[in-house]
Design an enzyme around this catalytic site. Sequence first.
Site, PDB file in Angstrom:
ATOM      1  N   THR B 241       0.908  -1.139   0.000  1.00  0.00           N
ATOM      2  CA  THR B 241       0.000   0.000   0.000  1.00  0.00           C
ATOM      3  C   THR B 241       0.950   1.191   0.000  1.00  0.00           C
ATOM      4  O   THR B 241       2.118   1.034   0.330  1.00  0.00           O
ATOM      5  CB  THR B 241      -0.771  -0.017   1.340  1.00  0.00           C
ATOM      6  OG1 THR B 241      -1.599  -1.161   1.399  1.00  0.00           O
ATOM      7  CG2 THR B 241      -1.594   1.233   1.555  1.00  0.00           C
ATOM      8  N   ILE B 270     -12.901  -5.256  -0.385  1.00  0.00           N
ATOM      9  CA  ILE B 270     -12.501  -3.935   0.078  1.00  0.00           C
ATOM     10  C   ILE B 270     -11.567  -4.142   1.262  1.00  0.00           C
ATOM     11  O   ILE B 270     -11.876  -4.894   2.188  1.00  0.00           O
ATOM     12  CB  ILE B 270     -13.737  -3.111   0.489  1.00  0.00           C
ATOM     13  CG1 ILE B 270     -14.677  -2.949  -0.719  1.00  0.00           C
ATOM     14  CG2 ILE B 270     -13.320  -1.744   1.023  1.00  0.00           C
ATOM     15  CD1 ILE B 270     -16.017  -2.314  -0.399  1.00  0.00           C
ATOM     16  N   GLY B 271     -10.421  -3.480   1.239  1.00  0.00           N
ATOM     17  CA  GLY B 271      -9.440  -3.664   2.305  1.00  0.00           C
ATOM     18  C   GLY B 271      -9.537  -2.562   3.340  1.00  0.00           C
ATOM     19  O   GLY B 271     -10.522  -1.836   3.421  1.00  0.00           O
ATOM     20  N   ASP B 272      -8.480  -2.416   4.112  1.00  0.00           N
ATOM     21  CA  ASP B 272      -8.504  -1.418   5.177  1.00  0.00           C
ATOM     22  C   ASP B 272      -8.198  -0.027   4.663  1.00  0.00           C
ATOM     23  O   ASP B 272      -8.527   0.967   5.313  1.00  0.00           O
ATOM     24  CB  ASP B 272      -7.468  -1.783   6.244  1.00  0.00           C
ATOM     25  CG  ASP B 272      -6.052  -1.636   5.701  1.00  0.00           C
ATOM     26  OD1 ASP B 272      -5.307  -0.768   6.191  1.00  0.00           O
ATOM     27  OD2 ASP B 272      -5.705  -2.398   4.770  1.00  0.00           O
ATOM     28  N   GLY B 293      -0.044  -3.535   5.344  1.00  0.00           N
ATOM     29  CA  GLY B 293       0.111  -4.881   5.877  1.00  0.00           C
ATOM     30  C   GLY B 293      -1.097  -5.716   5.532  1.00  0.00           C
ATOM     31  O   GLY B 293      -1.715  -5.540   4.490  1.00  0.00           O
ATOM     32  N   GLY B 295      -4.486  -6.306   5.352  1.00  0.00           N
ATOM     33  CA  GLY B 295      -5.664  -5.433   5.453  1.00  0.00           C
ATOM     34  C   GLY B 295      -6.771  -5.957   6.329  1.00  0.00           C
ATOM     35  O   GLY B 295      -7.420  -5.209   7.057  1.00  0.00           O
TER      36      GLY B 295
END
Lengths: 388, 376
Positions: B241, B270-272, B293, B295
């Site tokens: 990221t 959808i990630g963090d 890292g 997510g």
Amino acid sequence: MTKTSCFSHVLPHSKQAARKPVNHGPTLLIHGGAGKIVKKRIPCEEIPDDQKKEYLQAMKEALKVGCDILKRGGRAVDAVEAAIRVMEDCPLYNAGKGAVFTRSGKNELESSIMIGTPSHPAGAVTLLRTVKNPVVLAKTLMLDPDNYQVFLGGEGAEEYAKEKGLELVDPSYFWTEARWKEHLEGLGNEGKDEGKKRDGCCGDKSESDNADNSLPSYDDAVNERRTENNTKRELVGSNGDWFYMNSMGTVGAVAVDFDGVIAAATSTGGKNNKSDGRIGDSPLIGCGTWADNETCGVSGTGEGEFLIRYTLARGIASRMEHLNETVEQATSAMIDLLSKVGTEAGVVALDKYGNFTIQYNTSGMFRGFIRVSDEIPHAYIFPDDVDD
Amino acid sequence: MTKTGCFTSLQLLAKRLLPCTKQTSTHNDNKPINHGPTLVIHGGAGAILKKNLTDEKRLEYIQALKEALNIGYNILEKGGRAVDAVEAAVRIMEDSPLFNAGKGSVFTLSGKNELESSIMLGTPSHPAGATTLLHTVKNPITLAKTVLFDPEVPHVFLGGEEAEKYAREQGLETVDPCYFWTEARWKQHLEGLGKGRTKGREAEGYPNENWINGSEAEKNILHYDAGIRKGECIDPNPMGTVGAVAVDYDGVIAVATSTGGRNNKKDGRIGDTPLIGCGTWADNETCGVSGTGNGEFFIRYVIAKEVASRMEYLNESVELAASAVINRMSNVGGEAGVIALDKYGNFAMPFNTQAMFRGFIRVSDGIPHAYIFPDD
């Protein structure tokens, strides 16, 4: 700056510090949204009793379904899912059938679910058009042993629902006349978000001048909304035959089971006339939903954007963890914070002993609770509602 | 109330074998020293082994990080806003094919790029913007910033086709989806396919099916920890990221994070990164945080906000709070790295992986510092 009064429904809370906490046993809380629910129809007549009854009936049914699961030693996660399914299937609530519409007249649904065990399992879904029960999809995602994802959205999420054999429907399934009317009446009324300018969102250097937390103009606008005599705002979206249903609203449930495991879940259609593609707080872990056995389970409702920007649900748990507050105190503090910044919010929260709190700063909140110890469902809408 | 008791031995194990690596600025406990406008960036944390990175490649990364730092510096130095500095820095990394954001993003299971980002300001009203499930927006961070500032859009988070439509309406640069393609990432995509995940959910710190019983979780964490210890990448699918946190002359903090997500993630995942509180958080009174890292861990533990909460409630310094959170992630088997910064320009860059692309620059001396490995 005046603080808006915070309505609260709290059962006597045992003192934690000195002695062993009283365990109230498995408990289920639900909510059906907080917001601008006005008692009086325009012109000033009472809500027909039968409409009020319908809402209460639905909540009691949700409570009973969840309680049945808990009393047989079932899991909290199954109880919250079952309770929410009842409200998703009920056209009265802004989740599943009966969800509000986007600006372009579509339904976009979202939901999240979480369990309070140490590894913090969670599942969330958003931008759904054809999934009949979003909370079931969120739960399926969370518990799927072949899957590690926490959050799916859009077509990818619907594909997954199909793979898993979940019930899919035509988008028109979610349509209800009342919400469609709200949608039409709301169009053109939503206006700009003046709040953003006043918040200092538009990038002028005066952002730093707001360091003392005063946002007088936005706060005034919100207080205006709450004034009893101000019928102008309340007229918007009203329909002669219905009392004004909150155009936000969300449904949620929090439970603790016989194993002391907490689960929380939230499901919604979002905000009336939201932008298409808008994702709210309901599917966001830490914002609309949180569960941690060591602190609390939370499901929130209100102005989603604020719940995101202030991470409401996690905020309550953090206060319990770091400040040793009770679930009631922590919830109070967060609701107060949100009142202070001029937004509407409602929370149901409980800890693993079954101590719970339901607090909101709006004119009403669909809410209820039930304990396995006595199996009596309690459901309310307005602050001064009593058990019938 | 914390479970520190049970995890003590595990913590020691994690600490000894997986040092929580960090670079920080000195923190004066009495009167806070104001270091002035500062920009800190990261280009992703993960299992990058030194031996796999040629000197040439290493130089390329360092160069790109320094370019991002310099462009942010130029803005801050002239009295510009932190939010513009973080956007500019992240744009450099989005446009660079080296990083897993914008061009050079990883692919989904079906071979598409799905991008996401978020941005936040530390001012009292917590303005934020976020976007996800993007296929054609050249710079997701600019879209997030547009959402944040647009008074016509009373929302924080937009995703999918409608978000892309909005981007077009706003005149943002949109590209053909193939713009994001790079050979390296395509290779990774193909290599990752069929390898699946060696331990399934266990690798995520989830115990086996009987996870409802808390003690199962403890048993299985040891499995994952052993894998990290061997220096193996259990997950053949790299993460990464990019992010930036900055504080400007007005003491306003801004944070931006952008990513292509995880290699071979499910379509629609959808990630963090676009989640406020998870991958991004900014509050002038505590700190700005951008994470990288695993997510899913960042979502389940709401990492970014947790750093700020520790500062607020436990009175910890930004360094202590960030380290504590990374250590917690080590304990539960989550790969994580964060950059965090307070309004005085104190910052920390702790991570529990083999490497993290990172760097910082202060307006006071204008020297860009960029690093990859713990001992750089």
